[in-house]
Structure formats: structure tokens, C-alpha cells
Design a protein around this motif. Structure first.
Motif, mmCIF file in Angstrom:
data_model
loop_
_atom_site.group_PDB
_atom_site.id
_atom_site.type_symbol
_atom_site.label_atom_id
_atom_site.label_comp_id
_atom_site.label_asym_id
_atom_site.label_seq_id
_atom_site.Cartn_x
_atom_site.Cartn_y
_atom_site.Cartn_z
ATOM 1 N N PRO A 49 -29.096 11.625 -1.639
ATOM 2 C CA PRO A 49 -30.018 11.071 -2.643
ATOM 3 C C PRO A 49 -30.948 12.131 -3.228
ATOM 4 C CG PRO A 49 -30.628 10.347 -0.425
ATOM 5 C CD PRO A 49 -29.282 10.984 -0.314
ATOM 6 N N LEU A 70 -30.786 3.729 -5.959
ATOM 7 C CA LEU A 70 -30.326 4.662 -4.930
ATOM 8 C C LEU A 70 -31.437 4.974 -3.942
ATOM 9 C CD1 LEU A 70 -28.288 6.726 -3.754
ATOM 10 C CD2 LEU A 70 -29.157 8.377 -5.437
ATOM 11 N N LEU A 71 -32.637 5.225 -4.448
ATOM 12 C CA LEU A 71 -33.760 5.552 -3.568
ATOM 13 C C LEU A 71 -34.144 4.361 -2.694
ATOM 14 C CD1 LEU A 71 -36.008 7.689 -5.955
ATOM 15 C CD2 LEU A 71 -34.513 8.476 -4.105
ATOM 16 N N ILE A 73 -32.070 1.968 -1.591
ATOM 17 C CA ILE A 73 -31.056 1.787 -0.544
ATOM 18 C C ILE A 73 -31.081 2.954 0.441
ATOM 19 C CG2 ILE A 73 -29.020 2.930 -1.579
ATOM 20 C CD1 ILE A 73 -27.449 0.373 -0.917
ATOM 21 N N ALA A 74 -31.436 4.154 -0.051
ATOM 22 C CA ALA A 74 -31.543 5.314 0.833
ATOM 23 C C ALA A 74 -32.744 5.166 1.770
ATOM 24 C CB ALA A 74 -31.667 6.596 0.007
ATOM 25 N N SER A 77 -32.089 2.649 4.497
ATOM 26 C CA SER A 77 -31.085 3.202 5.412
ATOM 27 C C SER A 77 -31.696 4.262 6.316
ATOM 28 C CB SER A 77 -29.925 3.804 4.606
ATOM 29 O OG SER A 77 -29.287 2.814 3.825
ATOM 30 N N HIS A 94 -29.249 -4.089 0.070
ATOM 31 C CA HIS A 94 -27.989 -3.694 -0.560
ATOM 32 C C HIS A 94 -27.702 -4.556 -1.787
ATOM 33 C CE1 HIS A 94 -26.168 -1.713 3.320
ATOM 34 N NE2 HIS A 94 -27.325 -1.196 2.959
ATOM 35 N N ASN A 130 -19.919 3.115 5.418
ATOM 36 C CA ASN A 130 -20.870 3.346 6.504
ATOM 37 C C ASN A 130 -20.186 3.210 7.861
ATOM 38 O OD1 ASN A 130 -23.379 3.812 7.714
ATOM 39 N ND2 ASN A 130 -23.937 1.654 7.683
ATOM 40 N N VAL A 191 -28.477 6.830 6.027
ATOM 41 C CA VAL A 191 -29.036 7.292 4.758
ATOM 42 C C VAL A 191 -28.012 8.093 3.973
ATOM 43 C CG1 VAL A 191 -30.033 9.399 5.777
ATOM 44 C CG2 VAL A 191 -30.985 8.464 3.660
ATOM 45 N N SER A 195 -25.858 6.062 0.945
ATOM 46 C CA SER A 195 -26.202 6.652 -0.354
ATOM 47 C C SER A 195 -24.970 7.191 -1.064
ATOM 48 C CB SER A 195 -27.222 7.782 -0.166
ATOM 49 O OG SER A 195 -28.431 7.303 0.363
ATOM 50 N N PHE A 198 -22.826 4.359 -2.301
ATOM 51 C CA PHE A 198 -23.436 3.746 -3.485
ATOM 52 C C PHE A 198 -23.100 4.559 -4.736
ATOM 53 C CE2 PHE A 198 -26.973 3.235 -6.467
ATOM 54 C CZ PHE A 198 -27.070 1.859 -6.567
ATOM 55 N N LEU A 199 -23.223 5.870 -4.642
ATOM 56 C CA LEU A 199 -22.911 6.735 -5.783
ATOM 57 C C LEU A 199 -21.434 6.673 -6.140
ATOM 58 C CD1 LEU A 199 -25.120 9.782 -4.789
ATOM 59 C CD2 LEU A 199 -25.414 8.389 -6.836
#
Length: 321
Positions: A49, A70-71, A73-74, A77, A94, A130, A191, A195, A198-199
Motif C-alpha cells: 500500500p 486500499l488504505l 483495507i490495509a 489488515s 472488505h 490471503n 496487510v 492489499s 485488492f490491487l
């Protein structure tokens, strides 16, 4: 010059994080469910992230709400890496992050049933990625294969920022330097794996929307098949799928079959790379359509089941009830 700065900055950040994490005792301690034998710093994937944030500020502050998601969810996590949270709380975050992502890339303009399907697949993908983060190198290698594949396609399709893809590749290489070894210096942690997943979901959805070719979903099939089959088998044997376990195929290979983590990670990455190249060639030459996609998934799943059966038989594995 910016890429060199990014590489140096991320390396320094990760070195600093490892030192701080050791001081604060943010570490993984091996237990009977672990695939490692040493106390190792957890959360090194925090540079994923961070790399995305660097890209955001360096290249015109594009897609701000996706970076916010993103931040979010990071952050949750990373907290989970330090203090385990309830699965319901994590899932809620999420869903919120996924909602922001789908809104930002205009998925809600699609038919409602398509939106629901994308929701389910995205959330499933994030959690599957994950779950698959269990041995040294596997997250980094698989992520690198996916990112390089997207970068190659982006040359002609232009569905995402090239600078973002290169920045993420740099972050993955930095992470692999500390993780892709017999005794890792750091693990990605939730994390990192969440992350990065997600990306990758962002890139995949953008690619499919841009091209209209759902067949590109095969870029994620190795992780997808291993995760789905493992969950179904655990459900069939009445196991709690939310408890830690060692029943993914890669775990059988590394823990019971005694293959090195780096070897298993490379095998997973090379198999996915081979599939990716085949998919690209098939689409380019008009050999691929929806029915070929279904057939491919069936064949790959069958191959996986055969290999898994042989491995479990060789190690005399039996599920506990």
C-alpha cells in the motif's frame, strides 16, 4: 529516476519496518499449523500500500477513492496482524473497500446480477489470496507473475496506469528480496496479502471491463482452484474453514512432501505464468470463448484434483473429524 527513488525508498522503509517490528514484537511464532520454523517479522507487505501511495503522489493523484479504499483495507489488515480481529469485522471492512472500488471504476453501471457476481468474486479473491499466503515467496512470486502479465497486456490495451504497475512490480521485488529465501526476514502478513489482492482485483476488473473478455479470469486460476477445492474439501469433512490449517496443496508439498518453500512458490508461479501466456495467445488468435473458458477450468480443476489425490496418498494424509 522516480523508479530508482521508489526502489531505494521502499527498501529503506522495509528495513526500518523490520527493525521496528522486532522491537514491538510484531512477529509470527511457529506452531503446529505453521509452515515455518523460526520467529519471523510479520507485516512486511506493508510496502505494497505504501508503494501505491507513492504512485498516487508521483503521478498526478489518480483514482483517489481507490487509494482511500486500499488504505482502509490495509489498515484493518495491519491491526489484524497485531491483534487478531473477528472475521465479521474484517469482512465488513472488505465490503466497504470493495464497494468504493467498484463505484470508482463504474461497475455499478452494469446489470445488477453482474454487480453481485463481481462483489462475490472480488471478496472471494481477496480472502483466497490471503489464505494462500503460507510459505516463503509464494505471495511475492504469484503477485509478480500477475503484475508482469498485466504490464505486458497494458502495452496494447491500456486499461490501467503503466506507472502504477511498474511501481507495484518494484515493491514486489523489494519484498521478495527479504521473503524469497529459505529463512525469510519478513512475511507479508494480512496487510500485504490483502492489499496486493485488492490491487490485483482492481487491475483484473478494469481489464475485463475494458476488453469485455471474461476469459482473463484464468490469470487467477491457480490460486482460485487451490482455494475453492480446499474450502470445499474442508466443508465436506466438517472442518471449521476459518481455523488455521495445512491442507492447501502447496502446504502438502512444502510440509509433508518436504519440498523447499522457494521451489513450491516457483512452481506455482511458473504454472500460472504458463497459463497466462496460453490465455493471451488463445485470445489473440480467437481460440478462446466462454465455452473454452469453462472447459479450461474443468480440465485444470481435474488436473489439480489428480495431483492432490496422488500427493495425499503418497503422504498417507487423512482428515481429522
Amino acid at each position: 529516476m522516480i523508479y530508482i527513488f521508489t526502489f531505494v525508498a521502499l527498501t529503506i522503509i522495509l528495513l526500518g519496518y523490520i527493525k521496528i517490528a522486532k522491537t514491538l514484537n510484531i512477529v509470527d511464532r511457529p506452531n503446529n499449523r505453521s509452515s515455518h520454523q523460526y520467529v519471523t517479522v510479520r507485516g512486511g507487505g506493508i510496502i505494497f500500500p505504501i508503494a501505491a501511495v507513492l504512485w498516487y503522489f508521483f503521478y498526478g493523484q489518480i483514482a483517489p477513492w481507490i487509494i482511500v479504499a486500499l488504505l482502509i483495507i490495509a489498515f484493518i489488515s495491519f491491526i489484524d496482524d497485531i491483534i487478531p480481529l473477528k472475521s465479521s469485522g474484517r469482512m465488513l471492512v472488505h465490503i466497504v473497500a470493495t464497494t468504493i472500488l467498484l463505484w470508482q471504476i463504474q461497475v455499478f453501471d452494469l446489470p445488477w446480477h453482474t454487480v453481485i457476481l463481481i462483489y462475490i468474486l472480488t471478496l472471494g479473491w481477496i480472502n483466497a489470496f490471503n489464505f494462500m499466503d503460507g510459505i516463503n515467496g509464494i505471495t511475492g512470486i504469484y503477485g509478480l507473475v500477475s503484475l508482469c502479465t498485466f504490464l505486458w497486456l497494458n502495452r496494447s490495451i491500456n486499461f490501467i496506469s503503466t506507472e502504477l504497475l511498474i511501481t507495484m512490480i518494484i515493491s514486489t521485488l523489494v519484498f521478495l528480496f527479504f521473503n524469497f529465501r529459505r529463512r525469510a526476514k519478513t512475511f507479508a502478513g494480512d496487510v500485504g496479502s490483502v492489499s496486493l489482492a485488492f490491487l490485483l482485483a482492481w487491475f483484473m476488473i478494469s481489464l475485463i471491463i475494458r476488453t469485455g473478455r471474461v476469459e482473463y479470469i484464468l490469470f487467477f486460476c491457480v490460486y482460485g482452484i487451490d482455494s475453492v477445492v480446499t474450502v470445499l474439501m474442508r466443508l465436506a469433512h466438517r472442518e471449521n474453514i476459518f481455523k488455521a490449517h495445512r491442507t492447501h496443496l502447496y502446504q502438502f508439498l512444502s510440509n509433508e512432501y518436504k519440498w523447499s518453500h522457494t521451489k513450491v512458490a516457483l512452481i506455482y508461479g511458473l504454472i500460472q505464468l504458463t497459463i497466462n501466456i496460453t490465455v493471451i495467445l488463445s485470445i489473440t488468435n480467437n481460440w478462446m470463448n466462454f465455452f473454452v473458458l469453462l472447459f479450461s477450468i474443468i480440465v485444470l480443476s481435474a488436473a489439480y484434483l489428480i495431483i492432490r489425490y496422488k500427493i495425499q496418498k503418497a503422504i498417507n494424509w487423512k482428515y481429522s473429524y
